[in-house]
Design a protein around this motif. Structure first.
Motif, PDB file in Angstrom:
ATOM      1  N   ARG A 170       4.068  11.896  84.437  1.00 53.27           N
ATOM      2  CA  ARG A 170       3.805  12.683  83.235  1.00 53.27           C
ATOM      3  C   ARG A 170       3.466  11.783  82.050  1.00 53.27           C
ATOM      4  NH1 ARG A 170       6.288  14.316  78.860  1.00 53.27           N
ATOM      5  NH2 ARG A 170       8.169  13.128  79.398  1.00 53.27           N
ATOM      6  N   LEU A 171       4.211  10.680  81.928  1.00 48.76           N
ATOM      7  CA  LEU A 171       3.932   9.756  80.826  1.00 48.76           C
ATOM      8  C   LEU A 171       2.559   9.108  80.987  1.00 48.76           C
ATOM      9  CD1 LEU A 171       7.414   8.014  80.416  1.00 48.76           C
ATOM     10  CD2 LEU A 171       6.396   9.780  78.954  1.00 48.76           C
ATOM     11  N   ARG A 172       2.184   8.793  82.210  1.00 45.21           N
ATOM     12  CA  ARG A 172       0.869   8.209  82.440  1.00 45.21           C
ATOM     13  C   ARG A 172      -0.242   9.201  82.081  1.00 45.21           C
ATOM     14  NH1 ARG A 172       1.760   5.269  88.331  1.00 45.21           N
ATOM     15  NH2 ARG A 172       3.091   3.538  87.564  1.00 45.21           N
ATOM     16  N   ARG A 206      -4.168  10.887  75.705  1.00 45.60           N
ATOM     17  CA  ARG A 206      -4.298  10.369  74.348  1.00 45.60           C
ATOM     18  C   ARG A 206      -5.430   9.349  74.247  1.00 45.60           C
ATOM     19  NH1 ARG A 206       1.491  10.225  74.409  1.00 45.60           N
ATOM     20  NH2 ARG A 206       1.386   7.961  74.808  1.00 45.60           N
ATOM     21  N   THR A 207      -5.544   8.543  75.301  1.00 50.90           N
ATOM     22  CA  THR A 207      -6.627   7.541  75.283  1.00 50.90           C
ATOM     23  C   THR A 207      -7.989   8.223  75.289  1.00 50.90           C
ATOM     24  OG1 THR A 207      -5.190   5.999  76.474  1.00 50.90           O
ATOM     25  CG2 THR A 207      -7.551   5.535  76.479  1.00 50.90           C
ATOM     26  N   GLU A 247       9.772   9.370  89.237  1.00 51.62           N
ATOM     27  CA  GLU A 247       8.341   9.356  89.560  1.00 51.62           C
ATOM     28  C   GLU A 247       7.603  10.451  88.803  1.00 51.62           C
ATOM     29  OE1 GLU A 247       8.063   9.687  93.736  1.00 51.62           O
ATOM     30  OE2 GLU A 247       8.762   7.643  94.158  1.00 51.62           O
ATOM     31  N   GLU A 248       8.203  11.647  88.762  1.00 51.23           N
ATOM     32  CA  GLU A 248       7.557  12.731  88.024  1.00 51.23           C
ATOM     33  C   GLU A 248       7.460  12.399  86.539  1.00 51.23           C
ATOM     34  OE1 GLU A 248       9.812  16.187  88.833  1.00 51.23           O
ATOM     35  OE2 GLU A 248       9.075  16.436  90.903  1.00 51.23           O
ATOM     36  N   GLU A 249       8.535  11.840  85.996  1.00 46.21           N
ATOM     37  CA  GLU A 249       8.509  11.485  84.574  1.00 46.21           C
ATOM     38  C   GLU A 249       7.492  10.385  84.303  1.00 46.21           C
ATOM     39  OE1 GLU A 249       9.629  11.830  80.605  1.00 46.21           O
ATOM     40  OE2 GLU A 249      10.039  13.091  82.346  1.00 46.21           O
TER      41      GLU A 249
END
Length: 336
Positions: free
Chosen positions: A299-301, A307-308, A294-296
């Motif tokens: 973080r990716l989200r 970036r968006t 969930e943390e990963e």
């Protein structure tokens, strides 16, 4: 010791017997030395055996002399002599003088067997003379046997009567009558029951102690209620339960079975606790893995969102820069 049985007198007697049977003297005054070469022994046994007898050689070589002794021993154990094994000696017993007493015993047994086979060649025997078969009778000694006749003693007439006090009258011959107490079995009526109530078998008051013969002291031990060793399962040496059934004492087999059941139950409980602990550890590890995922993912989200947003800001800046350049080209500034 066996050497004590080989006395000079016994050796001299045996040497004299051998010389008397053979009709010549031995080569040595010592019995064992005179028989050592085995020649005299073979000549003795040939007198008791039918022809051709045993063959022997007269030589000074040790193995020839020992072979002569072996021929004698072998012939003594064959018919018609048939000496017993316990009467025989070994070759070394004579040649090396290991057991002189056994040599004397063998010569004595041989003399008796040879005398039984051929009394003419062996008129005498060695050792003690056998006893006669018949014993000495009293008539031979002049003693007369006396026969004693026993007259039975007159016991008289015994008269028993049941008295009021339980006594028995006995008259013996002309002696006066004497009385003695009767046994309880005689103090019965025709029906087999006691003639009188007799003594009480138990008492419950202190004043009855001297007037009765109790089998159970109710005042001291309490009322048994008909209890006995038979109906209560009481055994000698065990705990006596008067008012109730005795405790059930487990046997050794039952104790062993209970011990095994307890050990098995403890082992099962230990395995169950270990499985529960393993399951809890696995569940904790799974939860930790889910938390990391969930943390990963979060973080990716966030990284994707950042970036968006940066891309959007870059596009907006480029658009503004493009509009500004166009406005300058046409002489006015683009409104923001």
């Amino acid at each position: 010791m066996r050497l004590d049985k080989y006395t000079p007198a016994a050796a001299a007697e045996a040497r004299a017997w051998v010389e008397d049977v053979l009709g010549e003297r031995l080569p040595s005054s010592d019995l064992l030395e005179g028989l050592k070469d085995g020649v005299a022994l073979c000549r003795l046994v040939n007198l008791a055996l039918p022809p051709p007898g045993v063959k022997f050689k007269q030589s000074a070589m040790p193995f020839v002399q020992m072979e002569n002794i072996s021929h004698f021993l072998r012939a003594c154990q064959t018919p018609p002599l048939n000496l017993q094994q316990h009467d025989m000696f070994l070759t070394v017993d004579l040649y090396e003088q290991k057991d002189p007493a056994q040599v004397l015993q063998c010569l004595g047994a041989f003399s008796r067997a040879a005398h039984a086979v051929d009394p003419r060649s062996f008129p005498n025997t060695l050792g003690p003379r056998p006893r006669t078969a018949g014993g000495v009778s009293p008539e031979a000694t002049g003693l007369a046997t006396t026969t004693t006749t026993t007259t039975p003693r007159h016991r008289g007439t015994s008269v028993a009567s049941n008295g009021s006090h339980g006594t028995m009258s006995i008259r013996t011959g002309g002696s006066p009558t004497r009385t003695r107490p009767m046994s309880p079995s005689n103090n019965l009526n025709n029906a087999g029951a006691p003639a009188s109530p007799g003594l009480v078998s138990s008492w419950s008051r202190k004043d009855q102690e001297s007037a009765t013969a109790p089998a159970w002291n109710i005042a001291q031990y309490g009322y048994m209620g008909g209890a006995s060793q038979g109906n209560l399962g009481i055994s000698f040496g065990g705990r006596r339960q008067i008012t109730g059934a005795g405790p059930k004492v487990p046997s050794l087999v039952e104790k062993e079975r209970r011990r095994r059941e307890t050990e098995q139950r403890e082992a099962e409980d230990s395995q169950r606790r270990r499985r529960i602990a393993d399951d809890e550890e696995e569940e904790e590890a799974r939860r930790e893995e889910e938390r990391r995922w969930e943390e990963e993912t979060e973080r990716l989200r966030q990284e994707e969102r950042r970036r968006t947003e940066e891309e959007q800001r870059r596009k907006n800046r480029m658009r503004r820069l493009g509009l500004t350049a166009i406005g300058r080209a046409f002489g006015y500034e683009a409104s923001s």
